[in-house]
Design a protein around this motif. Structure first.
Motif, PDB file in Angstrom:
ATOM      1  N   ASN A  74       0.727  -1.270   0.033  1.00 16.07           N
ATOM      2  CA  ASN A  74       0.118   0.050   0.172  1.00 16.07           C
ATOM      3  C   ASN A  74       0.917   1.166   0.028  1.00 16.07           C
ATOM      4  OD1 ASN A  74      -1.652   2.033   0.508  1.00 16.07           O
ATOM      5  ND2 ASN A  74      -2.864   1.016   2.133  1.00 16.07           N
ATOM      6  N   GLY A  75       1.681   1.383  -1.244  1.00 15.80           N
ATOM      7  CA  GLY A  75       2.365   2.536  -1.242  1.00 15.80           C
ATOM      8  C   GLY A  75       4.001   2.032  -0.734  1.00 15.80           C
ATOM      9  N   SER A  76       4.836   2.484  -1.151  1.00 21.70           N
ATOM     10  CA  SER A  76       6.328   2.381  -0.901  1.00 21.70           C
ATOM     11  C   SER A  76       6.263   2.185   0.579  1.00 21.70           C
ATOM     12  CB  SER A  76       7.239   3.087  -1.447  1.00 21.70           C
ATOM     13  OG  SER A  76       7.098   3.387  -2.552  1.00 21.70           O
ATOM     14  N   ASP A  77       5.497   3.241   1.156  1.00 17.92           N
ATOM     15  CA  ASP A  77       5.547   3.378   2.512  1.00 17.92           C
ATOM     16  C   ASP A  77       5.394   2.234   3.520  1.00 17.92           C
ATOM     17  OD1 ASP A  77       6.024   6.045   1.906  1.00 17.92           O
ATOM     18  OD2 ASP A  77       4.229   6.851   2.401  1.00 17.92           O
ATOM     19  N   GLU A  78       4.507   1.095   2.823  1.00 21.11           N
ATOM     20  CA  GLU A  78       4.279   0.084   3.494  1.00 21.11           C
ATOM     21  C   GLU A  78       5.604  -0.901   3.616  1.00 21.11           C
ATOM     22  OE1 GLU A  78       1.264  -2.383   2.013  1.00 21.11           O
ATOM     23  OE2 GLU A  78       1.361  -4.098   3.608  1.00 21.11           O
ATOM     24  N   MET A 104      10.246   9.847   5.117  1.00 25.83           N
ATOM     25  CA  MET A 104       9.520   8.567   5.857  1.00 25.83           C
ATOM     26  C   MET A 104      10.602   7.473   6.380  1.00 25.83           C
ATOM     27  SD  MET A 104       6.206   8.472   5.743  1.00 25.83           S
ATOM     28  CE  MET A 104       6.143   6.749   6.444  1.00 25.83           C
ATOM     29  N   TYR A 105      11.720   7.463   5.692  1.00 28.37           N
ATOM     30  CA  TYR A 105      12.736   6.507   6.539  1.00 28.37           C
ATOM     31  C   TYR A 105      12.929   6.803   8.155  1.00 28.37           C
ATOM     32  CZ  TYR A 105      13.940   6.822   1.569  1.00 28.37           C
ATOM     33  OH  TYR A 105      14.289   6.594   0.181  1.00 28.37           O
ATOM     34  N   ARG A 106      12.806   8.142   8.377  1.00 26.05           N
ATOM     35  CA  ARG A 106      13.112   8.644   9.723  1.00 26.05           C
ATOM     36  C   ARG A 106      11.713   8.421  10.542  1.00 26.05           C
ATOM     37  NH1 ARG A 106      15.705  10.672  13.690  1.00 26.05           N
ATOM     38  NH2 ARG A 106      17.580  11.211  12.686  1.00 26.05           N
ATOM     39  N   ASN A 149      17.645  10.912  -5.868  1.00 27.01           N
ATOM     40  CA  ASN A 149      17.456  11.170  -4.513  1.00 27.01           C
ATOM     41  C   ASN A 149      16.481  12.121  -4.340  1.00 27.01           C
ATOM     42  OD1 ASN A 149      17.599  11.021  -1.729  1.00 27.01           O
ATOM     43  ND2 ASN A 149      19.157  12.900  -1.708  1.00 27.01           N
ATOM     44  N   ASN A 150      15.737  12.123  -3.388  1.00 26.37           N
ATOM     45  CA  ASN A 150      14.452  13.350  -2.806  1.00 26.37           C
ATOM     46  C   ASN A 150      15.101  14.021  -1.672  1.00 26.37           C
ATOM     47  OD1 ASN A 150      12.407  14.724  -2.336  1.00 26.37           O
ATOM     48  ND2 ASN A 150      11.147  13.094  -2.024  1.00 26.37           N
ATOM     49  N   PRO A 151      15.185  15.103  -1.684  1.00 24.38           N
ATOM     50  CA  PRO A 151      14.956  16.423  -2.575  1.00 24.38           C
ATOM     51  C   PRO A 151      16.024  16.887  -3.499  1.00 24.38           C
ATOM     52  CG  PRO A 151      15.724  17.223  -0.597  1.00 24.38           C
ATOM     53  CD  PRO A 151      15.835  15.590  -0.367  1.00 24.38           C
ATOM     54  N   GLN A 201      10.372   0.480  -5.879  1.00 18.87           N
ATOM     55  CA  GLN A 201       9.874   1.649  -6.781  1.00 18.87           C
ATOM     56  C   GLN A 201       8.297   1.823  -6.552  1.00 18.87           C
ATOM     57  OE1 GLN A 201      10.685   0.105 -10.624  1.00 18.87           O
ATOM     58  NE2 GLN A 201      12.799   0.197 -10.467  1.00 18.87           N
ATOM     59  N   THR A 202       7.860   2.705  -7.133  1.00 21.67           N
ATOM     60  CA  THR A 202       6.456   2.909  -6.851  1.00 21.67           C
ATOM     61  C   THR A 202       5.619   3.358  -8.113  1.00 21.67           C
ATOM     62  OG1 THR A 202       4.890   4.677  -5.620  1.00 21.67           O
ATOM     63  CG2 THR A 202       7.163   5.430  -6.532  1.00 21.67           C
ATOM     64  N   LEU A 203       4.310   3.280  -8.234  1.00 22.02           N
ATOM     65  CA  LEU A 203       3.446   3.749  -9.044  1.00 22.02           C
ATOM     66  C   LEU A 203       2.883   5.222  -8.818  1.00 22.02           C
ATOM     67  CD1 LEU A 203       1.311   0.545  -9.833  1.00 22.02           C
ATOM     68  CD2 LEU A 203       3.536   1.105 -10.848  1.00 22.02           C
ATOM     69  N   SER A 204       3.483   5.977  -8.064  1.00 26.77           N
ATOM     70  CA  SER A 204       3.028   6.917  -7.405  1.00 26.77           C
ATOM     71  C   SER A 204       3.392   8.420  -8.344  1.00 26.77           C
ATOM     72  CB  SER A 204       3.253   7.419  -5.954  1.00 26.77           C
ATOM     73  OG  SER A 204       2.523   6.660  -5.195  1.00 26.77           O
ATOM     74  N   LYS A 205       4.652   8.138  -9.142  1.00 23.83           N
ATOM     75  CA  LYS A 205       5.226   9.225  -9.668  1.00 23.83           C
ATOM     76  C   LYS A 205       4.987   9.405 -11.221  1.00 23.83           C
ATOM     77  CE  LYS A 205       6.131  10.398  -5.721  1.00 23.83           C
ATOM     78  NZ  LYS A 205       7.100  10.063  -4.718  1.00 23.83           N
ATOM     79  N   LEU A 214       0.196   2.197  -4.524  1.00 26.25           N
ATOM     80  CA  LEU A 214       0.707   0.952  -4.921  1.00 26.25           C
ATOM     81  C   LEU A 214       2.423   0.924  -5.042  1.00 26.25           C
ATOM     82  CD1 LEU A 214      -0.984  -1.634  -6.560  1.00 26.25           C
ATOM     83  CD2 LEU A 214       1.300  -1.425  -7.112  1.00 26.25           C
ATOM     84  N   GLY A 215       3.091   0.567  -4.247  1.00 31.74           N
ATOM     85  CA  GLY A 215       4.400   0.389  -4.130  1.00 31.74           C
ATOM     86  C   GLY A 215       4.878  -0.890  -4.381  1.00 31.74           C
ATOM     87  N   MET A 216       5.982  -1.067  -4.551  1.00 35.45           N
ATOM     88  CA  MET A 216       6.781  -2.475  -4.916  1.00 35.45           C
ATOM     89  C   MET A 216       8.163  -2.527  -4.459  1.00 35.45           C
ATOM     90  SD  MET A 216       5.828  -2.285  -9.039  1.00 35.45           S
ATOM     91  CE  MET A 216       6.394  -0.238  -9.090  1.00 35.45           C
TER      92      MET A 216
END
Ligand SMILES: *Cc1c(COP(=O)(O)O)cnc(C)c1O
Length: 341
Positions: A74-78, A104-106, A149-151, A201-205, A214-216
């Protein structure tokens, strides 16, 4: 280093929840009285496939990676949260990440009571591999690298990342949320022969499905097995599985090419403005732009209805705004306003 030894003992010993659909795998035809669902069809009365077989087959075809090496979240966050829960014991283990990078890592580390050690990138946002290795100890279980890398927007140097995969004595997680915008194949193909590597990876961008969540994660069969064991059984709902499957049949190459072209146009326009001090090179769908007074320009843009991200309080990003590349019209509007400031 055995990957099994990095997995928390309680996770190694947990038997996954067995769903009704795990116990009966005879297909879709039948009289289903096994899952306490409603019998009245409305499109959603049945539970989704907990293993996302059809969706994984589609992703497998696009990415050239076997379904057994794919986790869908459920997103890469999961996926990020699950990696902490699988590999890091609360209160004793630690994780490393580059800085500046994705927040999000922190957050996931804090929620899981894991010490997060952030290691600054160099001034040009390149990896300082020795500084990272110097911060590791036997309790360092995860290393998060984000490329592009973000940002900061830059792709991390391949040789430096490979050095870390070979020398970090834990799991290296490479977050490739923006890889579709980079002229680089990334590390996906390496997950089958580097057992301490996880690629996110992600389908969000680039795929334009941020709202579907949806993240993978791509990794060895063993790590994917652990992630599938720890996830909620029905983490991807019926609607998301079906819409995503359908949307994955369309190509993104045109829209990606358009964003890249637009990014270069915005960069060239910004470069001529007196209040713009530096534009960092970008391999993503955004630009990190150093200006003379970031909080002020941020507010001035908001007054005109244009919202960017003020990243000026983040380490290494003094007076920087992060600007997402929008449509042709949106980019023109941004530049028009910036010219008047
Ligand atoms: C946007 C972004 C993601 C995407 O997260 P989702 O939960 O899949 O939407 C992941 N990593 C980074 C670095 C990002 O910037």
């Amino acid at each position: 280093m055995r990957i099994e030894d990095l997995v928390r003992v309680n996770i190694r010993n947990t038997a996954p929840y067995s769903t009704a659909r795990d116990e009966y795998q005879g297909g879709e035809i039948g009289t289903f009285l096994d899952a306490n669902e409603s019998p009245y069809p409305n499109g959603y009365n049945r539970y989704p496939d907990p293993h996302q077989v059809e969706l994984k087959a589609k992703i497998s075809q696009i990415k050239g990676i076997a379904p057994k090496n794919i986790f869908i979240g459920n997103g890469s966050d999961e996926a990020i949260d699950l990696l902490f829960r699988i590999f890091c014991s609360p209160g004793s283990d630690n994780a490393l990440a580059i800085s500046p990078s994705y927040g999000m890592y922190r957050v996931a580390a804090d929620i899981n009571d894991i010490e997060m050690r952030e290691v600054a990138l160099r001034e040009d946002f390149s990896l300082d591999t020795e500084a990272i290795i110097a911060r590791c100890d036997p309790h360092s279980k995860l290393l998060f690298l984000c490329s592009p890398n973000n940002p900061s927007g830059n792709l991390l140097e391949k040789g430096a990342v490979e050095y870390l995969i070979e020398n970090f004595k834990g799991i290296v997680v490479i977050d490739e949320a923006y890889i579709d915008f980079a002229n680089d194949e990334g590390f996906l193909a390496q997950v089958t022969h580097r057992e301490n590597l996880v690629v996110l990876q992600t389908l969000s961008k680039a795929w334009g499905m941020a709202g579907l969540r949806l993240g993978m994660a791509f990794a060895s069969e063993y790590i994917i097995k652990m992630m599938s064991r720890v996830k909620y059984p029905y983490n991807i709902n019926v609607e998301a599985q079906s819409i995503v499957k359908q949307m994955l049949t369309k190509s993104i190459s045109d829209s990606v090419a358009q964003i890249i072209e637009q990014r270069e146009w915005v960069a060239s326009q910004l470069a001529s403005l007196p209040r713009v001090k530096h534009i960092y090179p970008s391999d993503a769908n955004f630009l990190l732009v150093e200006v003379d007074n970031a909080p002020q320009i941020y507010s001035q843009l908001i007054e005109q209805g244009v919202i960017v991200r003020d990243r000026s309080r983040i380490e290494g990003c003094k007076n920087c705004l992060r600007i997402t590349i929008g449509t042709d019209q949106e980019c023109r509007r941004l530049i028009e306003i910036m010219k008047q400031l």
